[in-house]
Design a protein around this motif. Sequence first.
Motif, mmCIF file in Angstrom:
data_model
loop_
_atom_site.group_PDB
_atom_site.id
_atom_site.type_symbol
_atom_site.label_atom_id
_atom_site.label_comp_id
_atom_site.label_asym_id
_atom_site.label_seq_id
_atom_site.Cartn_x
_atom_site.Cartn_y
_atom_site.Cartn_z
ATOM 1 N N HIS A 32 -11.252 -3.359 9.955
ATOM 2 C CA HIS A 32 -10.402 -2.329 9.464
ATOM 3 C C HIS A 32 -10.954 -0.978 10.143
ATOM 4 O O HIS A 32 -12.446 -0.709 9.877
ATOM 5 C CB HIS A 32 -10.403 -2.121 8.031
ATOM 6 C CG HIS A 32 -9.273 -2.795 7.203
ATOM 7 N ND1 HIS A 32 -9.519 -4.276 7.159
ATOM 8 C CD2 HIS A 32 -8.325 -2.604 6.600
ATOM 9 C CE1 HIS A 32 -8.336 -4.814 6.484
ATOM 10 N NE2 HIS A 32 -7.647 -3.681 6.246
ATOM 11 N N GLU A 53 -9.966 3.246 2.925
ATOM 12 C CA GLU A 53 -8.699 3.368 3.804
ATOM 13 C C GLU A 53 -7.659 4.017 3.304
ATOM 14 O O GLU A 53 -6.478 4.129 3.742
ATOM 15 C CB GLU A 53 -8.479 2.016 4.556
ATOM 16 C CG GLU A 53 -7.845 0.850 3.705
ATOM 17 C CD GLU A 53 -8.807 0.100 2.592
ATOM 18 O OE1 GLU A 53 -10.197 0.569 2.509
ATOM 19 O OE2 GLU A 53 -8.062 -0.238 1.745
ATOM 20 N N HIS A 102 -1.628 1.945 6.729
ATOM 21 C CA HIS A 102 -0.589 2.746 6.216
ATOM 22 C C HIS A 102 -0.700 4.048 6.335
ATOM 23 O O HIS A 102 0.552 4.809 6.152
ATOM 24 C CB HIS A 102 -0.975 2.827 4.572
ATOM 25 C CG HIS A 102 -1.326 1.204 3.931
ATOM 26 N ND1 HIS A 102 -0.837 0.421 4.361
ATOM 27 C CD2 HIS A 102 -1.992 1.071 2.768
ATOM 28 C CE1 HIS A 102 -1.151 -0.818 3.707
ATOM 29 N NE2 HIS A 102 -2.175 -0.258 2.685
ATOM 30 N N TYR A 144 -3.171 -6.751 13.116
ATOM 31 C CA TYR A 144 -2.721 -6.205 11.500
ATOM 32 C C TYR A 144 -1.853 -4.941 11.878
ATOM 33 O O TYR A 144 -1.914 -4.174 12.831
ATOM 34 C CB TYR A 144 -3.879 -5.684 10.930
ATOM 35 C CG TYR A 144 -3.575 -4.962 9.481
ATOM 36 C CD1 TYR A 144 -3.249 -3.412 9.705
ATOM 37 C CD2 TYR A 144 -3.784 -5.544 8.432
ATOM 38 C CE1 TYR A 144 -2.867 -2.924 8.605
ATOM 39 C CE2 TYR A 144 -3.602 -4.653 7.217
ATOM 40 C CZ TYR A 144 -3.041 -3.268 7.493
ATOM 41 O OH TYR A 144 -2.722 -2.604 6.186
ATOM 42 N N TRP A 198 5.334 -4.149 -0.060
ATOM 43 C CA TRP A 198 5.448 -4.423 -1.440
ATOM 44 C C TRP A 198 6.499 -3.490 -2.163
ATOM 45 O O TRP A 198 6.741 -3.704 -3.168
ATOM 46 C CB TRP A 198 4.288 -4.578 -2.121
ATOM 47 C CG TRP A 198 3.267 -3.348 -1.892
ATOM 48 C CD1 TRP A 198 3.430 -2.017 -2.355
ATOM 49 C CD2 TRP A 198 2.095 -3.367 -1.058
ATOM 50 N NE1 TRP A 198 2.418 -1.296 -1.571
ATOM 51 C CE2 TRP A 198 1.632 -1.971 -0.907
ATOM 52 C CE3 TRP A 198 1.636 -4.279 -0.362
ATOM 53 C CZ2 TRP A 198 0.544 -1.805 -0.085
ATOM 54 C CZ3 TRP A 198 0.478 -4.083 0.704
ATOM 55 C CH2 TRP A 198 0.063 -2.810 0.565
ATOM 56 N N GLU A 254 -5.836 -11.946 -1.295
ATOM 57 C CA GLU A 254 -6.547 -11.117 -0.948
ATOM 58 C C GLU A 254 -7.434 -10.651 -1.976
ATOM 59 O O GLU A 254 -7.087 -10.223 -3.166
ATOM 60 C CB GLU A 254 -5.513 -9.838 -0.886
ATOM 61 C CG GLU A 254 -6.303 -8.565 -0.333
ATOM 62 C CD GLU A 254 -5.353 -7.308 -0.120
ATOM 63 O OE1 GLU A 254 -4.415 -7.297 0.504
ATOM 64 O OE2 GLU A 254 -5.491 -6.188 -0.511
ATOM 65 N N ILE A 272 -8.352 -13.295 2.510
ATOM 66 C CA ILE A 272 -9.377 -12.377 3.176
ATOM 67 C C ILE A 272 -10.216 -11.701 2.209
ATOM 68 O O ILE A 272 -9.564 -11.548 0.885
ATOM 69 C CB ILE A 272 -8.261 -11.290 3.752
ATOM 70 C CG1 ILE A 272 -7.565 -10.639 2.702
ATOM 71 C CG2 ILE A 272 -7.569 -11.918 4.851
ATOM 72 C CD1 ILE A 272 -6.557 -9.353 3.459
ATOM 73 N N TRP A 280 -11.828 -1.835 2.382
ATOM 74 C CA TRP A 280 -11.657 -2.357 3.716
ATOM 75 C C TRP A 280 -12.165 -1.550 4.807
ATOM 76 O O TRP A 280 -12.775 -1.955 5.707
ATOM 77 C CB TRP A 280 -10.371 -2.863 3.939
ATOM 78 C CG TRP A 280 -9.720 -3.721 2.767
ATOM 79 C CD1 TRP A 280 -9.172 -3.475 1.568
ATOM 80 C CD2 TRP A 280 -9.646 -5.338 2.731
ATOM 81 N NE1 TRP A 280 -9.143 -4.613 0.734
ATOM 82 C CE2 TRP A 280 -9.082 -5.663 1.380
ATOM 83 C CE3 TRP A 280 -9.935 -6.262 3.782
ATOM 84 C CZ2 TRP A 280 -8.968 -7.022 1.324
ATOM 85 C CZ3 TRP A 280 -10.025 -7.403 3.386
ATOM 86 C CH2 TRP A 280 -9.428 -7.869 2.239
HETATM 87 C C1 LIG Z 1 -5.800 -6.010 3.979
HETATM 88 C C2 LIG Z 1 -5.660 -4.867 2.802
HETATM 89 N N1 LIG Z 1 -4.275 -4.655 2.068
HETATM 90 C C3 LIG Z 1 -4.104 -3.264 1.890
HETATM 91 C C4 LIG Z 1 -3.660 -3.345 0.474
HETATM 92 N N2 LIG Z 1 -3.034 -2.118 -0.036
HETATM 93 C C5 LIG Z 1 -3.050 -2.345 -1.273
HETATM 94 C C6 LIG Z 1 -2.163 -1.562 -2.295
HETATM 95 C C7 LIG Z 1 -2.272 -2.284 -3.565
HETATM 96 C C8 LIG Z 1 -2.714 -3.406 -3.838
HETATM 97 C C9 LIG Z 1 -3.420 -4.252 -2.624
HETATM 98 C C10 LIG Z 1 -3.364 -3.486 -1.476
HETATM 99 N N3 LIG Z 1 -4.097 -4.029 -0.440
HETATM 100 C C11 LIG Z 1 -5.769 -2.798 1.986
HETATM 101 O O1 LIG Z 1 -5.950 -1.349 2.219
HETATM 102 C C12 LIG Z 1 -6.219 -3.459 3.293
HETATM 103 O O2 LIG Z 1 -5.807 -3.119 4.308
#
Ligand SMILES: C[C@@H]1N[C@@H](c2nc3ccccc3[nH]2)[C@H](O)[C@@H]1O
Length: 447
Positions: A32, A53, A102, A144, A198, A254, A272, A280
Amino acid sequence: QVPLQHGAHRIGKRTDADMNRWRDYGLGEFIHMGLYSILGGDYNSMHYDGAAEWIRSWNKLPHEVYDNLYKKFDPKNFDPEVWARMAKNMGVRYVTITTKHHDGFCLWPSKYTDFNITKTPYKKDMIGPLVKAFDQAGIDVYLYFSVMDWHQADWRYDLKTVADSVAFNRFKTFTKNQLTELLTLYPQTKGLWFDGTWDNSWKKSGAFSDSLDQYLKKIHPGLIIGSRLRADDYGNRHFDANGHLMGDYEQGWERKIPSDYTATRGNDWDCIMTIPQNGWGYSKTWMGHWKTPYELIEMLAKCVSLDGNFVVNFGPKGDGTFRKKELQTADSIGAWMKVNHEAIYNAGYLNWTKQDWGYYTRSRKDGKIYMIVFNVPINGALKVSPAKKEHIKKAYLLQDNKTLHVEALDGNDVFIQLEQKNQQEPFVIVLETGQGGQAVEGENKHV
Ligand SMILES: C[C@@H]1N[C@@H](c2nc3ccccc3[nH]2)[C@H](O)[C@@H]1O
Protein backbone atom coordinates in the motif's frame (compact mmCIF):
# COMPACT_ATOMS: atom_id res chain seq x y z
CA GLN A 1 -32.41 -21.98 -7.28
CA VAL A 2 -33.16 -18.29 -7.78
CA PRO A 3 -33.09 -17.30 -11.46
CA LEU A 4 -30.23 -14.82 -11.89
CA GLN A 5 -28.93 -12.78 -14.82
CA HIS A 6 -25.83 -11.64 -12.96
CA GLY A 7 -24.96 -14.42 -10.58
CA ALA A 8 -22.03 -16.80 -10.85
CA HIS A 9 -21.47 -17.94 -14.45
CA ARG A 10 -19.18 -20.80 -13.38
CA ILE A 11 -19.87 -23.27 -10.61
CA GLY A 12 -16.74 -24.62 -8.96
CA LYS A 13 -13.07 -23.79 -9.30
CA ARG A 14 -11.53 -22.16 -12.35
CA THR A 15 -9.00 -24.70 -13.63
CA ASP A 16 -7.07 -23.10 -16.51
CA ALA A 17 -3.28 -22.78 -16.37
CA ASP A 18 -3.32 -19.18 -15.07
CA MET A 19 -5.59 -20.13 -12.18
CA ASN A 20 -3.68 -23.33 -11.41
CA ARG A 21 -0.57 -21.13 -11.15
CA TRP A 22 -2.43 -18.78 -8.81
CA ARG A 23 -3.54 -21.73 -6.62
CA ASP A 24 0.08 -22.87 -6.18
CA TYR A 25 1.55 -19.49 -5.14
CA GLY A 26 1.38 -20.13 -1.39
CA LEU A 27 2.90 -16.81 -0.30
CA GLY A 28 2.22 -13.29 -1.58
CA GLU A 29 2.85 -9.68 -0.71
CA PHE A 30 0.55 -6.66 -0.70
CA ILE A 31 1.95 -3.12 -0.94
CA HIS A 32 0.00 0.00 0.00
CA MET A 33 1.64 3.21 -1.24
CA GLY A 34 -0.10 6.55 -1.80
CA LEU A 35 -0.57 10.09 -0.50
CA TYR A 36 -1.44 8.61 2.93
CA SER A 37 2.16 7.28 3.08
CA ILE A 38 3.35 10.89 3.43
CA LEU A 39 1.35 11.48 6.64
CA GLY A 40 2.03 8.07 8.17
CA GLY A 41 -1.15 8.28 10.21
CA ASP A 42 -0.26 11.63 11.84
CA TYR A 43 -1.42 15.20 11.20
CA ASN A 44 -0.72 18.40 13.14
CA SER A 45 1.15 16.23 15.70
CA MET A 46 -2.05 14.26 16.35
CA HIS A 47 -2.22 10.53 15.65
CA TYR A 48 -5.17 9.09 13.73
CA ASP A 49 -5.91 5.76 15.33
CA GLY A 50 -7.84 4.38 12.36
CA ALA A 51 -6.19 2.66 9.42
CA ALA A 52 -3.53 5.07 8.13
CA GLU A 53 -4.70 4.88 4.50
CA TRP A 54 -8.13 6.08 5.71
CA ILE A 55 -6.78 9.26 7.30
CA ARG A 56 -8.64 11.44 4.78
CA SER A 57 -11.86 10.35 6.49
CA TRP A 58 -10.61 11.67 9.85
CA ASN A 59 -12.60 14.73 10.95
CA LYS A 60 -9.38 16.41 12.18
CA LEU A 61 -7.96 16.50 8.65
CA PRO A 62 -9.66 18.84 6.13
CA HIS A 63 -10.21 17.14 2.77
CA GLU A 64 -8.47 19.87 0.84
CA VAL A 65 -5.37 19.51 3.04
CA TYR A 66 -5.27 15.81 2.22
CA ASP A 67 -6.05 16.32 -1.49
CA ASN A 68 -3.20 18.83 -1.76
CA LEU A 69 -0.68 16.27 -0.51
CA TYR A 70 0.00 15.43 -4.18
CA LYS A 71 2.09 18.62 -4.21
CA LYS A 72 4.42 16.91 -1.71
CA PHE A 73 4.42 13.39 -3.15
CA ASP A 74 8.06 12.68 -4.01
CA PRO A 75 9.33 9.14 -3.19
CA LYS A 76 12.97 10.19 -3.78
CA ASN A 77 14.35 6.91 -2.44
CA PHE A 78 11.97 4.68 -4.36
CA ASP A 79 13.79 1.91 -6.21
CA PRO A 80 11.60 -0.76 -7.82
CA GLU A 81 14.58 -3.15 -7.94
CA VAL A 82 14.91 -2.89 -4.15
CA TRP A 83 11.20 -3.64 -3.72
CA ALA A 84 11.44 -6.61 -6.09
CA ARG A 85 14.58 -7.99 -4.40
CA MET A 86 12.97 -7.73 -0.97
CA ALA A 87 9.95 -9.67 -2.23
CA LYS A 88 12.15 -12.28 -3.93
CA ASN A 89 14.18 -12.79 -0.77
CA MET A 90 11.00 -13.19 1.23
CA GLY A 91 9.95 -15.98 -1.13
CA VAL A 92 6.72 -14.41 -2.37
CA ARG A 93 5.41 -15.54 -5.74
CA TYR A 94 2.87 -12.78 -6.33
CA VAL A 95 2.54 -9.16 -5.34
CA THR A 96 -0.48 -6.84 -5.33
CA ILE A 97 0.29 -3.13 -5.59
CA THR A 98 -2.11 -0.20 -5.02
CA THR A 99 -2.62 1.78 -8.21
CA LYS A 100 -5.46 3.92 -6.81
CA HIS A 101 -6.79 3.68 -3.24
CA HIS A 102 -10.10 5.10 -1.98
CA ASP A 103 -8.64 8.64 -2.10
CA GLY A 104 -8.56 8.51 -5.92
CA PHE A 105 -4.87 9.40 -6.29
CA CYS A 106 -3.37 7.47 -9.22
CA LEU A 107 0.18 6.15 -9.07
CA TRP A 108 0.20 5.87 -12.88
CA PRO A 109 -0.11 8.61 -15.56
CA SER A 110 -3.87 8.29 -16.04
CA LYS A 111 -5.45 10.20 -18.93
CA TYR A 112 -8.79 10.26 -17.09
CA THR A 113 -7.89 12.39 -14.10
CA ASP A 114 -5.25 14.99 -13.25
CA PHE A 115 -5.14 13.58 -9.72
CA ASN A 116 -2.21 11.43 -10.73
CA ILE A 117 1.51 11.04 -10.16
CA THR A 118 2.59 13.13 -13.17
CA LYS A 119 1.26 16.21 -11.37
CA THR A 120 3.50 15.60 -8.34
CA PRO A 121 7.15 16.64 -7.78
CA TYR A 122 8.04 13.01 -8.52
CA LYS A 123 6.31 13.22 -11.93
CA LYS A 124 7.20 9.66 -13.03
CA ASP A 125 5.01 6.59 -13.33
CA MET A 126 5.59 4.21 -10.37
CA ILE A 127 3.46 1.31 -11.58
CA GLY A 128 5.31 0.64 -14.82
CA PRO A 129 8.76 0.30 -13.24
CA LEU A 130 7.30 -1.86 -10.44
CA VAL A 131 5.52 -4.20 -12.85
CA LYS A 132 8.75 -4.53 -14.85
CA ALA A 133 10.96 -5.12 -11.80
CA PHE A 134 8.68 -7.72 -10.22
CA ASP A 135 8.09 -9.41 -13.57
CA GLN A 136 11.85 -9.66 -14.14
CA ALA A 137 12.25 -11.09 -10.65
CA GLY A 138 9.77 -13.82 -11.61
CA ILE A 139 7.07 -12.48 -9.29
CA ASP A 140 3.57 -12.21 -10.75
CA VAL A 141 2.00 -8.76 -10.46
CA TYR A 142 -1.59 -7.95 -9.55
CA LEU A 143 -2.97 -4.42 -9.52
CA TYR A 144 -5.11 -3.19 -6.64
CA PHE A 145 -7.85 -0.78 -7.77
CA SER A 146 -10.40 0.88 -5.50
CA VAL A 147 -13.77 1.36 -7.19
CA MET A 148 -14.82 3.81 -4.47
CA ASP A 149 -13.07 7.06 -5.39
CA TRP A 150 -13.48 9.96 -2.98
CA HIS A 151 -11.91 12.40 -5.46
CA GLN A 152 -14.45 11.86 -8.24
CA ALA A 153 -17.50 14.18 -8.05
CA ASP A 154 -19.55 11.49 -9.78
CA TRP A 155 -18.84 8.87 -7.06
CA ARG A 156 -21.99 8.01 -5.12
CA TYR A 157 -22.42 5.91 -1.97
CA ASP A 158 -26.02 5.24 -2.93
CA LEU A 159 -28.35 5.86 -5.89
CA LYS A 160 -31.41 7.61 -4.53
CA THR A 161 -32.31 9.98 -7.36
CA VAL A 162 -32.21 10.05 -11.15
CA ALA A 163 -29.42 12.60 -10.82
CA ASP A 164 -27.45 10.09 -8.73
CA SER A 165 -27.80 7.48 -11.44
CA VAL A 166 -26.81 9.91 -14.21
CA ALA A 167 -23.68 10.88 -12.25
CA PHE A 168 -22.87 7.29 -11.33
CA ASN A 169 -23.19 6.22 -14.97
CA ARG A 170 -20.47 8.74 -15.79
CA PHE A 171 -18.48 7.29 -12.88
CA LYS A 172 -18.85 3.75 -14.27
CA THR A 173 -17.50 4.93 -17.62
CA PHE A 174 -14.59 6.63 -15.85
CA THR A 175 -13.89 3.39 -13.95
CA LYS A 176 -14.01 1.25 -17.08
CA ASN A 177 -11.68 3.70 -18.86
CA GLN A 178 -9.11 3.63 -16.05
CA LEU A 179 -9.14 -0.16 -15.91
CA THR A 180 -8.72 -0.40 -19.68
CA GLU A 181 -5.82 2.03 -19.38
CA LEU A 182 -4.13 -0.05 -16.65
CA LEU A 183 -4.39 -3.30 -18.62
CA THR A 184 -3.18 -1.58 -21.80
CA LEU A 185 -0.23 0.14 -20.12
CA TYR A 186 0.78 -2.91 -18.03
CA PRO A 187 -0.08 -6.04 -20.05
CA GLN A 188 2.13 -8.24 -17.82
CA THR A 189 -0.50 -7.82 -15.09
CA LYS A 190 -1.92 -11.22 -14.09
CA GLY A 191 -4.96 -9.91 -12.27
CA LEU A 192 -6.92 -7.03 -10.76
CA TRP A 193 -7.60 -6.76 -7.03
CA PHE A 194 -10.80 -4.76 -6.57
CA ASP A 195 -11.68 -2.96 -3.37
CA GLY A 196 -14.20 -0.33 -2.25
CA THR A 197 -17.21 -2.20 -3.64
CA TRP A 198 -19.32 -2.51 -0.49
CA ASP A 199 -21.57 0.55 -0.91
CA ASN A 200 -25.17 0.49 -2.14
CA SER A 201 -24.31 2.27 -5.37
CA TRP A 202 -22.19 -0.70 -6.40
CA LYS A 203 -24.55 -3.29 -4.93
CA LYS A 204 -27.19 -1.79 -7.25
CA SER A 205 -24.80 -2.07 -10.20
CA GLY A 206 -24.66 -5.86 -10.45
CA ALA A 207 -25.31 -5.86 -14.19
CA PHE A 208 -22.51 -3.37 -14.77
CA SER A 209 -20.08 -5.26 -12.52
CA ASP A 210 -20.88 -8.45 -14.46
CA SER A 211 -20.35 -6.84 -17.86
CA LEU A 212 -17.19 -5.09 -16.60
CA ASP A 213 -15.79 -8.45 -15.40
CA GLN A 214 -16.51 -10.03 -18.78
CA TYR A 215 -15.13 -7.02 -20.69
CA LEU A 216 -11.85 -7.01 -18.75
CA LYS A 217 -11.35 -10.74 -19.33
CA LYS A 218 -12.10 -10.28 -23.01
CA ILE A 219 -9.43 -7.59 -23.47
CA HIS A 220 -7.01 -9.46 -21.18
CA PRO A 221 -7.55 -13.24 -21.53
CA GLY A 222 -6.65 -15.22 -18.41
CA LEU A 223 -7.05 -12.20 -16.13
CA ILE A 224 -7.72 -13.22 -12.53
CA ILE A 225 -10.41 -11.30 -10.63
CA GLY A 226 -11.57 -12.21 -7.13
CA SER A 227 -15.02 -12.09 -5.60
CA ARG A 228 -14.82 -8.46 -4.42
CA LEU A 229 -15.76 -7.01 -7.82
CA ARG A 230 -19.23 -8.29 -8.50
CA ALA A 231 -22.72 -7.91 -7.13
CA ASP A 232 -25.57 -10.12 -8.30
CA ASP A 233 -29.10 -9.08 -9.39
CA TYR A 234 -30.05 -8.52 -5.73
CA GLY A 235 -26.88 -6.80 -4.50
CA ASN A 236 -25.30 -9.92 -2.99
CA ARG A 237 -21.51 -9.81 -3.03
CA HIS A 238 -18.97 -12.63 -3.10
CA PHE A 239 -21.70 -15.30 -3.13
CA ASP A 240 -24.79 -14.92 -5.30
CA ALA A 241 -28.36 -15.57 -4.18
CA ASN A 242 -27.79 -19.29 -4.84
CA GLY A 243 -24.61 -19.41 -2.74
CA HIS A 244 -22.24 -19.65 -5.69
CA LEU A 245 -18.98 -17.68 -5.63
CA MET A 246 -18.86 -14.79 -8.12
CA GLY A 247 -15.19 -14.51 -8.93
CA ASP A 248 -12.13 -16.62 -9.58
CA TYR A 249 -11.37 -16.94 -5.85
CA GLU A 250 -12.92 -15.82 -2.58
CA GLN A 251 -11.51 -12.43 -1.72
CA GLY A 252 -13.27 -11.86 1.60
CA TRP A 253 -10.52 -12.98 3.97
CA GLU A 254 -9.15 -9.60 4.98
CA ARG A 255 -7.24 -9.91 8.26
CA LYS A 256 -8.97 -13.20 8.94
CA ILE A 257 -8.39 -16.85 8.14
CA PRO A 258 -11.00 -19.61 7.67
CA SER A 259 -11.37 -21.65 10.88
CA ASP A 260 -11.34 -24.96 9.00
CA TYR A 261 -11.71 -26.46 5.53
CA THR A 262 -15.50 -26.33 5.65
CA ALA A 263 -15.34 -22.55 6.04
CA THR A 264 -13.56 -22.33 2.68
CA ARG A 265 -16.58 -23.98 1.00
CA GLY A 266 -14.03 -25.74 -1.22
CA ASN A 267 -13.29 -22.51 -3.15
CA ASP A 268 -9.96 -20.98 -4.02
CA TRP A 269 -9.19 -18.11 -1.62
CA ASP A 270 -6.42 -16.02 -0.17
CA CYS A 271 -6.03 -14.13 3.06
CA ILE A 272 -4.49 -10.66 3.12
CA MET A 273 -2.92 -9.74 6.46
CA THR A 274 -1.47 -6.64 8.11
CA ILE A 275 1.62 -6.97 10.28
CA PRO A 276 0.17 -4.56 12.89
CA GLN A 277 -3.34 -5.14 14.24
CA ASN A 278 -4.85 -3.07 11.42
CA GLY A 279 -3.64 -0.42 8.97
CA TRP A 280 -2.38 -1.00 5.43
CA GLY A 281 -0.64 2.28 4.60
CA TYR A 282 2.53 3.42 6.36
CA SER A 283 1.89 4.51 9.95
CA LYS A 284 4.65 6.22 11.95
CA THR A 285 3.44 4.85 15.27
CA TRP A 286 1.97 1.40 14.95
CA MET A 287 -0.52 0.92 17.74
CA GLY A 288 -1.03 -2.43 19.37
CA HIS A 289 0.53 -5.79 18.60
CA TRP A 290 3.11 -6.22 15.80
CA LYS A 291 2.89 -9.81 14.50
CA THR A 292 6.17 -11.70 14.85
CA PRO A 293 7.57 -13.62 11.87
CA TYR A 294 6.56 -16.89 13.56
CA GLU A 295 2.97 -15.70 13.94
CA LEU A 296 2.94 -14.81 10.25
CA ILE A 297 4.57 -18.14 9.30
CA GLU A 298 1.92 -19.98 11.31
CA MET A 299 -0.80 -18.04 9.46
CA LEU A 300 0.92 -18.93 6.18
CA ALA A 301 1.01 -22.62 7.14
CA LYS A 302 -2.65 -22.55 8.19
CA CYS A 303 -3.74 -20.87 4.94
CA VAL A 304 -1.87 -23.34 2.74
CA SER A 305 -3.15 -26.25 4.86
CA LEU A 306 -6.68 -25.04 4.00
CA ASP A 307 -5.99 -24.73 0.23
CA GLY A 308 -5.47 -20.95 0.33
CA ASN A 309 -2.66 -18.45 -0.18
CA PHE A 310 -1.34 -16.02 2.42
CA VAL A 311 -0.52 -12.40 1.51
CA VAL A 312 1.46 -10.16 3.90
CA ASN A 313 1.00 -6.40 3.59
CA PHE A 314 3.79 -3.81 3.62
CA GLY A 315 3.34 -0.05 3.83
CA PRO A 316 6.36 1.83 2.49
CA LYS A 317 7.07 5.35 3.71
CA GLY A 318 6.39 8.44 1.61
CA ASP A 319 10.03 8.47 0.46
CA GLY A 320 9.63 5.01 -1.08
CA THR A 321 11.63 3.02 1.49
CA PHE A 322 10.38 0.37 3.91
CA ARG A 323 10.63 0.77 7.68
CA LYS A 324 13.26 -1.41 9.38
CA LYS A 325 10.78 -3.70 11.14
CA GLU A 326 9.12 -4.54 7.83
CA LEU A 327 12.48 -5.33 6.23
CA GLN A 328 13.35 -7.56 9.20
CA THR A 329 10.00 -9.35 8.95
CA ALA A 330 10.48 -9.98 5.24
CA ASP A 331 13.99 -11.26 5.97
CA SER A 332 12.86 -13.66 8.70
CA ILE A 333 10.05 -15.09 6.61
CA GLY A 334 12.46 -15.43 3.69
CA ALA A 335 15.02 -17.29 5.81
CA TRP A 336 12.34 -19.77 6.89
CA MET A 337 11.04 -20.13 3.33
CA LYS A 338 14.53 -20.87 1.99
CA VAL A 339 14.57 -24.04 4.11
CA ASN A 340 10.87 -24.97 4.08
CA HIS A 341 9.30 -23.67 0.84
CA GLU A 342 8.63 -27.24 -0.35
CA ALA A 343 5.83 -27.47 2.20
CA ILE A 344 4.29 -24.20 0.97
CA TYR A 345 4.68 -23.87 -2.80
CA ASN A 346 2.37 -26.05 -4.93
CA ALA A 347 0.86 -27.43 -1.76
CA GLY A 348 -2.60 -27.53 -0.26
CA TYR A 349 -5.17 -29.29 1.87
CA LEU A 350 -4.78 -32.82 3.22
CA ASN A 351 -7.91 -34.47 4.65
CA TRP A 352 -6.20 -35.94 7.71
CA THR A 353 -7.42 -35.06 11.20
CA LYS A 354 -5.86 -31.79 12.36
CA GLN A 355 -3.47 -32.31 15.28
CA ASP A 356 -2.31 -29.82 17.94
CA TRP A 357 1.34 -29.81 16.82
CA GLY A 358 0.54 -27.81 13.65
CA TYR A 359 -0.58 -28.19 10.05
CA TYR A 360 -0.45 -30.73 7.24
CA THR A 361 0.08 -29.72 3.65
CA ARG A 362 0.17 -32.03 0.64
CA SER A 363 2.15 -31.31 -2.51
CA ARG A 364 -0.05 -30.94 -5.59
CA LYS A 365 2.97 -32.02 -7.66
CA ASP A 366 3.97 -35.35 -6.15
CA GLY A 367 1.54 -35.95 -3.29
CA LYS A 368 4.29 -35.70 -0.66
CA ILE A 369 2.92 -34.89 2.78
CA TYR A 370 4.38 -32.25 5.07
CA MET A 371 3.91 -31.66 8.77
CA ILE A 372 4.59 -28.01 9.65
CA VAL A 373 5.25 -28.19 13.38
CA PHE A 374 4.71 -25.22 15.70
CA ASN A 375 3.84 -26.89 19.01
CA VAL A 376 6.09 -29.74 20.22
CA PRO A 377 4.31 -31.76 22.95
CA ILE A 378 6.14 -32.38 26.23
CA ASN A 379 6.73 -36.06 25.35
CA GLY A 380 8.17 -35.13 21.95
CA ALA A 381 5.77 -37.55 20.26
CA LEU A 382 3.76 -36.15 17.36
CA LYS A 383 0.48 -37.97 16.81
CA VAL A 384 -0.50 -38.67 13.20
CA SER A 385 -3.82 -40.22 12.21
CA PRO A 386 -3.58 -40.91 8.48
CA ALA A 387 -6.75 -41.31 6.48
CA LYS A 388 -7.88 -44.89 6.01
CA LYS A 389 -5.72 -46.98 3.72
CA GLU A 390 -2.90 -44.43 3.90
CA HIS A 391 0.11 -45.62 5.86
CA ILE A 392 3.35 -43.94 6.78
CA LYS A 393 6.41 -45.60 5.33
CA LYS A 394 8.98 -43.00 6.34
CA ALA A 395 9.27 -39.73 8.22
CA TYR A 396 12.20 -37.34 8.02
CA LEU A 397 13.11 -33.75 8.81
CA LEU A 398 13.00 -31.58 5.70
CA GLN A 399 15.89 -29.40 6.87
CA ASP A 400 18.47 -32.18 7.16
CA ASN A 401 16.82 -35.39 5.88
CA LYS A 402 17.22 -36.94 9.33
CA THR A 403 14.95 -39.98 9.59
CA LEU A 404 12.59 -40.01 12.56
CA HIS A 405 11.32 -43.04 14.43
CA VAL A 406 7.70 -43.90 13.68
CA GLU A 407 5.88 -45.96 16.31
CA ALA A 408 2.64 -47.71 15.28
CA LEU A 409 -0.24 -47.18 17.68
CA ASP A 410 -3.72 -48.63 17.71
CA GLY A 411 -5.56 -48.60 14.41
CA ASN A 412 -3.78 -46.61 11.78
CA ASP A 413 -2.32 -44.00 14.11
CA VAL A 414 1.38 -43.46 14.75
CA PHE A 415 3.64 -41.44 16.99
CA ILE A 416 6.53 -39.69 15.30
CA GLN A 417 9.24 -39.41 17.90
CA LEU A 418 11.35 -36.28 17.97
CA GLU A 419 14.86 -36.71 19.32
CA GLN A 420 15.38 -33.24 20.63
CA LYS A 421 12.42 -31.26 21.84
CA ASN A 422 14.05 -27.89 21.97
CA GLN A 423 13.33 -26.68 18.48
CA GLN A 424 13.58 -22.91 18.36
CA GLU A 425 11.54 -22.38 15.25
CA PRO A 426 8.77 -23.96 13.18
CA PHE A 427 10.09 -26.99 11.31
CA VAL A 428 8.86 -29.44 8.69
CA ILE A 429 8.64 -33.23 8.71
CA VAL A 430 8.17 -35.03 5.40
CA LEU A 431 5.99 -38.14 5.37
CA GLU A 432 6.27 -40.80 2.68
CA THR A 433 3.15 -42.88 2.56
CA GLY A 434 2.04 -46.03 0.82
CA GLN A 435 -0.88 -48.35 0.63
CA GLY A 436 -1.10 -51.59 2.58
CA GLY A 437 -0.01 -52.40 6.16
CA GLN A 438 1.72 -49.95 8.49
CA ALA A 439 5.32 -50.12 7.35
CA VAL A 440 6.74 -49.86 10.85
CA GLU A 441 6.15 -52.24 13.72
CA GLY A 442 5.31 -50.77 17.14
CA GLU A 443 7.60 -51.91 20.02
CA ASN A 444 4.63 -52.68 22.20
CA LYS A 445 2.25 -53.84 19.50
CA HIS A 446 -0.94 -54.97 21.20
CA VAL A 447 -1.72 -58.52 20.12
C1 LIG B 1 -7.12 -4.09 1.42
C2 LIG B 1 -7.77 -3.19 2.44
N1 LIG B 1 -9.13 -2.85 2.09
C3 LIG B 1 -9.40 -1.49 2.58
C4 LIG B 1 -10.59 -1.51 3.46
N2 LIG B 1 -11.45 -0.51 3.63
C5 LIG B 1 -12.38 -0.93 4.51
C6 LIG B 1 -13.51 -0.34 5.04
C7 LIG B 1 -14.29 -1.03 5.95
C8 LIG B 1 -13.96 -2.31 6.30
C9 LIG B 1 -12.85 -2.93 5.74
C10 LIG B 1 -12.05 -2.20 4.86
N3 LIG B 1 -10.93 -2.55 4.17
C11 LIG B 1 -8.16 -1.09 3.34
O1 LIG B 1 -7.94 0.29 3.34
C12 LIG B 1 -7.08 -1.84 2.57
O2 LIG B 1 -6.85 -1.24 1.32
